[in-house]
Scaffold this active site. Structure first.
Site, mmCIF file in Angstrom:
data_model
loop_
_atom_site.group_PDB
_atom_site.id
_atom_site.type_symbol
_atom_site.label_atom_id
_atom_site.label_comp_id
_atom_site.label_asym_id
_atom_site.label_seq_id
_atom_site.Cartn_x
_atom_site.Cartn_y
_atom_site.Cartn_z
ATOM 1 N N PHE A 238 0.815 -1.219 0.000
ATOM 2 C CA PHE A 238 0.000 0.000 0.000
ATOM 3 C C PHE A 238 0.849 1.269 0.000
ATOM 4 O O PHE A 238 0.386 2.322 0.424
ATOM 5 C CB PHE A 238 -0.985 -0.012 1.180
ATOM 6 C CG PHE A 238 -1.756 -1.298 1.306
ATOM 7 C CD1 PHE A 238 -2.664 -1.661 0.324
ATOM 8 C CD2 PHE A 238 -1.546 -2.163 2.364
ATOM 9 C CE1 PHE A 238 -3.359 -2.861 0.406
ATOM 10 C CE2 PHE A 238 -2.240 -3.369 2.452
ATOM 11 C CZ PHE A 238 -3.146 -3.712 1.471
ATOM 12 N N LEU A 623 -7.385 -6.948 -17.537
ATOM 13 C CA LEU A 623 -6.575 -8.124 -17.880
ATOM 14 C C LEU A 623 -7.103 -9.383 -17.221
ATOM 15 O O LEU A 623 -6.915 -10.489 -17.730
ATOM 16 C CB LEU A 623 -5.119 -7.894 -17.475
ATOM 17 C CG LEU A 623 -4.398 -6.798 -18.274
ATOM 18 C CD1 LEU A 623 -3.035 -6.505 -17.664
ATOM 19 C CD2 LEU A 623 -4.262 -7.194 -19.733
ATOM 20 N N ASN A 624 -7.719 -9.211 -16.051
ATOM 21 C CA ASN A 624 -8.271 -10.364 -15.341
ATOM 22 C C ASN A 624 -9.467 -9.864 -14.536
ATOM 23 O O ASN A 624 -9.320 -9.082 -13.588
ATOM 24 C CB ASN A 624 -7.203 -10.975 -14.417
ATOM 25 C CG ASN A 624 -7.722 -12.193 -13.666
ATOM 26 O OD1 ASN A 624 -8.827 -12.188 -13.121
ATOM 27 N ND2 ASN A 624 -6.923 -13.246 -13.632
ATOM 28 N N THR A 627 -9.188 -10.658 -10.578
ATOM 29 C CA THR A 627 -8.242 -9.900 -9.749
ATOM 30 C C THR A 627 -8.555 -8.403 -9.800
ATOM 31 O O THR A 627 -8.337 -7.688 -8.819
ATOM 32 C CB THR A 627 -6.779 -10.175 -10.151
ATOM 33 O OG1 THR A 627 -6.615 -9.916 -11.544
ATOM 34 C CG2 THR A 627 -6.393 -11.604 -9.843
ATOM 35 N N LYS A 694 -4.982 0.691 -17.928
ATOM 36 C CA LYS A 694 -4.744 1.917 -17.149
ATOM 37 C C LYS A 694 -4.295 1.653 -15.712
ATOM 38 O O LYS A 694 -3.683 2.520 -15.098
ATOM 39 C CB LYS A 694 -6.011 2.767 -17.109
ATOM 40 C CG LYS A 694 -6.345 3.489 -18.418
ATOM 41 C CD LYS A 694 -7.598 4.320 -18.229
ATOM 42 C CE LYS A 694 -7.921 5.160 -19.449
ATOM 43 N NZ LYS A 694 -9.230 5.843 -19.281
ATOM 44 N N GLU A 698 -5.276 1.843 -7.233
ATOM 45 C CA GLU A 698 -5.578 2.963 -6.342
ATOM 46 C C GLU A 698 -6.930 3.610 -6.610
ATOM 47 O O GLU A 698 -7.604 4.076 -5.695
ATOM 48 C CB GLU A 698 -4.430 3.988 -6.415
ATOM 49 C CG GLU A 698 -3.245 3.441 -5.654
ATOM 50 C CD GLU A 698 -1.905 4.044 -6.025
ATOM 51 O OE1 GLU A 698 -1.409 4.848 -5.238
ATOM 52 O OE2 GLU A 698 -1.348 3.690 -7.080
HETATM 53 MO MO1 MOS Z 1 1.121 3.049 -4.016
HETATM 54 S S1 MOS Z 1 0.820 4.402 -2.481
HETATM 55 O O1 MOS Z 1 1.586 4.122 -5.249
HETATM 56 O O2 MOS Z 1 2.255 1.946 -3.456
#
Ligand code: MOS
Length: 734
Positions: A238, A623-624, A627, A694, A698
């Site tokens: 993260f 792509l999946n 996921t 893309k 996030e």
């Molecule tokens: Mo993320 S905060 O760009 O690992």
């Protein structure tokens, strides 16, 4: 031909993970390991007056007590620093810059012996006054010196926002705040440092194996090719694992001295002091609109704090520049030092915090004008990027709004706050927009097609839990013409061809074009080989690769197996790089989405429960499907934590983290998360990169906090402008 791209394939590493066979950094089978435990400062600012290590050194099993007094001198300058946190103090002097700074390390035969001995070290400090909160340094705010690593200026504007705001008939002028937050990946930071002669292998949980080995080499003053970083599996990052934080280099320094491999695993508590955080922000939003809700002027002025020894700024205003159509717009970022560690990237850094403020303010504008919040956003829809003055490479935000609203039943919303009930509970419906830039960097990959019909893909990228292993296998399988089961993916090793940090949601967009290019090259080699062998006399155009065999297009029953074609050779290999060109000069590239949420608020307890959630997102080619959906759910859950529960509390006297554990730092648990309905809108975008991807890491958390705050307002009539929205804030707000 096999078409696995896009298919909801299970993770190819799922079995390894659920059976425990996947080895995380601390589990790597290294013999003769010694165990390290960190010693950390208990003050926020000052000097070490004295540090007594005698008792620890006598303690059974202790191999080394390393402090600034006996640590190897690193030359005082650390070259190849790439990320925040990499120019931290590394036991080089007696200065203390924040509570929790590493001031020593114990190495012993066992973890228990090291832990015990660490308790025997006593430290006396010369303590100076410290400031640890943004509110204490408002008089020290200054223009950032290295905003976005110097890639752009911290301020921007178009038109004349100040003057037009004053003149606007309808105004919103409010300040929004976000607290310090910590990433809390399930897997803590862990490192095993292994020296063989002058060569170092570092197993550590990293979002950037290719960057990390250079940073470690820079710290130690040795050449990059003497250091190899390995990170096969990562239990979440993260952003907290995007930098090579000091404990990694400290473990390597200690390993060299004790002449044994050294393992160092951060405790959960140390995860709140050792690897950055999302800084506290204050964001002043000014929206001026006409009576139809069209934005005339918009200002977004953000404050955040950084460390005394380095600058990292939460870039709150960048989404605001492009999100809505508005002729007069300004953003600014100011920063001030506090006696804390250095902040860092945390999932959607700037976008998540900034869009909380912008999307709350838009909701306040909708309320002021009695316009439906979704209708207000449609009236301000940006048909192009008005900041860069470029057309979008693709934008499907309208579809996200439409499909999300339809699935949620948004048109049944009663406009008046407090007008919807479920028994004694207040019901609120809120929505918000999401956006995230398309990021892409240069990457390379090697593909090796073996005579046994299997392909091996190698790339120094990493899978931080997002599904990178799986999408690489899918892309390679399609490009070569192999069943996906015949592709082995090897990543997480700096010895492989270089790839960027898995940050900024850029891994899929950066790595898969390289994998695709190398795999296509293999396919071509294979077909060319067939024209000189099994299908002598036919041209390459007459042949195809299907399901792991070369076939004649006009008569697919004529097949030649890979093993036959490669007779006498081990393998075909290809290494290809792929990098962005100047397409960002022609197009603005962003992904978009829309959040719709229903909350139930207990008016007596102030408790907010998320009852229903619909999120619709468009991020280029998927792509999946499985996921991608998991990424979206994860992002929304991360956003729910930001909205309702997550906050790191610091003791303002000492800078000590008061809730450095996941019992008191509240991340969402299953009971906090409703069923989340995910709508994925497929987008064809030929401009972003060869695969039209893309990135999805996030985007889904951007806007969640705003949507929830807006729903809380709709339920209660109470506008909470300071995250997280905990019961105390609702109870004390009139
Ligand atoms: Mo993320 S905060 O760009 O690992």
């Amino acid at each position: 031909m096999t078409t696995t791209i896009g298919a909801p394939l299970n993770r190819i590493d799922a079995r390894l993970k659920v059976t425990g066979a996947a080895r995380y950094s601390a589990e790597m089978p290294v013999k003769n390991v010694a165990h390290a435990v960190l010693i950390q400062s208990t003050i926020a600012n000052g000097r070490i007056a004295d540090i007594d290590t005698a008792a620890a050194e006598q303690s059974p099993g202790v191999l080394l007590v390393m402090t600034h007094r006996n640590a190897p001198k690193l030359g005082g300058k650390q070259k190849s620093v790439q990320q925040p946190g990499e120019d931290y103090p590394l036991l080089q002097d007696d200065a203390i810059h924040y509570n929790g700074q590493h001031i020593g390390v114990l190495v012993a035969e066992t973890f228990e012996a090291a832990t015990h001995a660490a308790r025997l070290v006593t430290v006396r400090y010369d303590e100076d006054k410290s400031v640890v909160r943004l509110g204490q340094v408002l008089d020290k705010l200054a223009v950032p010196q290295h905003f976005r690593g110097g890639a752009r200026l911290p301020d921007s504007s178009r038109g004349n926002p100040d003057q037009e705001f004053v003149a606007a008939p309808v105004k919103i002028d409010q300040t929004y705040q976000t607290p310090i937050e910590h990433h809390n990946p399930l897997e803590p930071h862990a490192v095993i440092a292994v020296w063989t002669g002058d060569e170092l292998v570092v197993f550590h949980s990293s979002q950037s194996v290719a960057g990390s080995h250079k940073t470690i080499a820079g710290h130690l003053g040795i050449s990059d090719d003497k250091v190899r970083t390995v990170s096969h599996f990562i239990g979440g990052g993260f952003g907290s694992k995007g930098s090579t934080w000091p404990h990694v280099t400290i473990a390597a320094m200690a390993a060299r001295i004790v002449n044994r491999p050294v393992k160092l695993v951060l405790t959960r508590r140390q995860m709140y002091t050792s690897n950055g955080f999302r800084p506290q922000t204050r964001q002043h939003l000014r929206l001026g609109a006409d009576r139809d809700g069209r934005l005339i002027a918009l200002r977004h002025d953000s404050l955040s704090h950084t460390a005394s020894f380095g600058e990292w700024v939460e870039p709150c205003g960048l989404s605001t520049e492009i999100m809505y159509s508005c002729p007069n717009l300004g953003v600014s970022h100011r920063v001030a030092p506090t006696d804390t560690g250095i902040p860092t990237f945390m999932r959607a850094p700037g976008e998540a915090s900034g869009m909380f403020a912008l999307e709350s303010a838009m909701d306040e504008l909708a309320e002021a004008l009695a316009i439906d919040p979704l209708e207000l956003r449609l009236r301000n829809y940006a048909e192009q990027d008005e900041h860069e003055k470029l057309p979008w490479s693709s934008k499907s935000l309208k579809q996200c709004y439409e499909r999300g609203a339809a699935a949620f039943g948004w048109n049944k919303r009663e406009r008046q706050p407090g007008s919807m009930r479920n028994g004694d509970l207040f019901v609120g419906w809120g929505m918000a927009s999401a956006t995230y830039p398309m990021n892409r960097s240069k990457a390379s990959a090697t593909v090796r097609l073996q005579a046994d019909g299997r392909a091996i893909v190698q790339c120094a990228t990493q899978d931080i839990g997002t599904g990178t292993y799986t999408i690489i296998a899918q892309v390679a399988a399609d490009a070569i013409g192999l069943p996906v089961e015949r592709v082995t993916v090897q990543i997480g090793d700096s010895n492989f061809p270089e790839a960027p940090v898995s940050g900024g949601s850029q891994t899929a967009a950066s790595v898969t074009p390289a994998v695709d290019a190398a795999s296509r090259d293999i396919r071509k080699q294979l077909v060319d080989l067939a024209t000189t062998g099994s299908f002598k006399g036919l041209r390459s155009e007459d042949l195809d690769v299907v399901d792991g065999a070369v076939v004649v297009k006009s008569d697919p029953s004529r097949r030649a197996e890979i093993g036959t074609l490669l007779a006498g050779r081990d393998a075909l290999t290809a290494t290809k790089g792929a990098e962005p060109g100047d397409e960002k000069k022609q197009f603005s590239m962003h992904s978009f989405g829309a959040h719709f949420v229903e909350v139930h608020v207990d008016p007596e307890l102030g408790e907010v429960r998320v009852a229903r959630y619909v999120g619709a997102f468009a991020a280029g080619r998927v792509l999946n499907a499985k996921t991608a959906r998991s990424q979206i759910i994860g992002g929304i859950v991360y956003g729910l934590g930001m909205a309702l529960t997550e906050e790191t509390d610091l003791d303002h006297r000492s800078g000590r983290v008061l809730n450095g554990n996941i019992a008191e730092y509240l991340v969402p648990v299953h009971a906090d998360v409703p069923d989340i309905e995910v709508i994925l809108i497929e987008e064809q975008d030929p401009h972003v990169n060869p695969l039209g991807v893309k990135g999805m890491g996030e985007l889904p958390m951007v806007g969640v906090a705003g949507a929830v705050a807006n729903a809380v307002f709709h339920a209660t009539g109470k506008r909470i402008r300071y995250l997280p929205i905990r019961p105390d804030k609702l109870l004390r707000t009139a």
